[in-house]
Motif scaffolding. Sequence first.
Motif, short mmCIF file in Angstrom:
data_model
loop_
_atom_site.label_atom_id
_atom_site.label_comp_id
_atom_site.label_asym_id
_atom_site.label_seq_id
_atom_site.Cartn_x
_atom_site.Cartn_y
_atom_site.Cartn_z
N GLU A 74 -0.56 -0.18 -4.11
CA GLU A 74 0.55 0.20 -4.97
C GLU A 74 0.12 0.00 -6.42
O GLU A 74 -0.58 -0.96 -6.74
CB GLU A 74 1.75 -0.68 -4.65
CG GLU A 74 3.04 -0.19 -5.22
CD GLU A 74 4.22 -1.00 -4.68
OE1 GLU A 74 5.20 -0.38 -4.29
OE2 GLU A 74 4.12 -2.24 -4.66
N THR A 91 -5.03 5.80 1.79
CA THR A 91 -4.15 4.64 1.64
C THR A 91 -4.70 3.84 0.47
O THR A 91 -5.85 3.42 0.48
CB THR A 91 -4.15 3.79 2.93
OG1 THR A 91 -3.73 4.60 4.02
CG2 THR A 91 -3.22 2.61 2.79
N GLU A 134 0.84 -1.20 0.00
CA GLU A 134 0.00 0.00 0.00
C GLU A 134 0.87 1.24 0.00
O GLU A 134 2.03 1.22 0.43
CB GLU A 134 -0.90 0.01 1.24
CG GLU A 134 -1.93 -1.09 1.22
CD GLU A 134 -2.86 -1.04 2.42
OE1 GLU A 134 -2.44 -0.53 3.49
OE2 GLU A 134 -4.00 -1.50 2.29
N ILE A 135 0.30 2.35 -0.51
CA ILE A 135 0.96 3.65 -0.48
C ILE A 135 0.01 4.65 0.18
O ILE A 135 -1.20 4.47 0.19
CB ILE A 135 1.32 4.15 -1.91
CG1 ILE A 135 0.07 4.25 -2.80
CG2 ILE A 135 2.37 3.24 -2.54
CD1 ILE A 135 0.30 4.94 -4.13
N ARG A 136 0.61 5.68 0.75
CA ARG A 136 -0.19 6.75 1.36
C ARG A 136 -0.03 7.99 0.49
O ARG A 136 1.09 8.38 0.15
CB ARG A 136 0.27 7.03 2.78
CG ARG A 136 0.01 5.84 3.72
CD ARG A 136 0.52 6.08 5.11
NE ARG A 136 0.10 7.33 5.70
CZ ARG A 136 -1.04 7.53 6.37
NH1 ARG A 136 -1.88 6.53 6.53
NH2 ARG A 136 -1.33 8.71 6.88
N VAL A 137 -1.15 8.60 0.13
CA VAL A 137 -1.14 9.81 -0.68
C VAL A 137 -2.14 10.81 -0.09
O VAL A 137 -2.97 10.45 0.74
CB VAL A 137 -1.50 9.54 -2.16
CG1 VAL A 137 -0.50 8.61 -2.81
CG2 VAL A 137 -2.90 9.00 -2.31
N ARG A 171 3.23 7.38 -6.35
CA ARG A 171 4.25 6.84 -5.46
C ARG A 171 3.87 7.21 -4.03
O ARG A 171 3.13 8.18 -3.80
CB ARG A 171 5.62 7.41 -5.80
CG ARG A 171 6.09 6.98 -7.18
CD ARG A 171 7.47 7.48 -7.45
NE ARG A 171 7.45 8.95 -7.48
CZ ARG A 171 8.47 9.69 -7.81
NH1 ARG A 171 9.62 9.15 -8.12
NH2 ARG A 171 8.38 11.00 -7.81
N ASP A 172 4.40 6.50 -3.08
CA ASP A 172 4.12 6.77 -1.68
C ASP A 172 4.51 8.21 -1.34
O ASP A 172 5.60 8.67 -1.70
CB ASP A 172 4.91 5.79 -0.80
CG ASP A 172 4.49 5.87 0.65
OD1 ASP A 172 3.27 5.84 0.91
OD2 ASP A 172 5.37 5.95 1.51
N GLY A 173 3.60 8.93 -0.70
CA GLY A 173 3.87 10.30 -0.27
C GLY A 173 3.46 11.37 -1.27
O GLY A 173 3.60 12.57 -0.98
#
Length: 93
Positions: free
Chosen positions: A25, A22, A3-6, A63-65
């Motif tokens: 990916e 969340t 998972e990624i957080r955005v 991408r994460d962030g």
Amino acid sequence: MAEIRVQVCHPLPQAPQLRDLTLNEGSTVRDAVVASGLLPQFDPDHCPVGIFGKKKAPETVLRDGDRVEIYRPLVADPKDARRRRAVKKERAA
């Protein structure tokens, strides 16, 4: 799946809207905007979007962030606004 957080940002004049999400990916800008719920009728052909101030296609993989930004139409052309300010400044001088 990883998972990624955005964050999704919709800068309304009266109150900017922010959503932390969340996602899986491989999610795209379009996925983030839809998941945020900020634009229920999201139309990527008429609503420009970007990541950290750079215009991106809705199919761009996140991408994460990343901070996804939903842009509003310009009220005035920036070049015209600069010209008007320059003329106003000349008259004041």
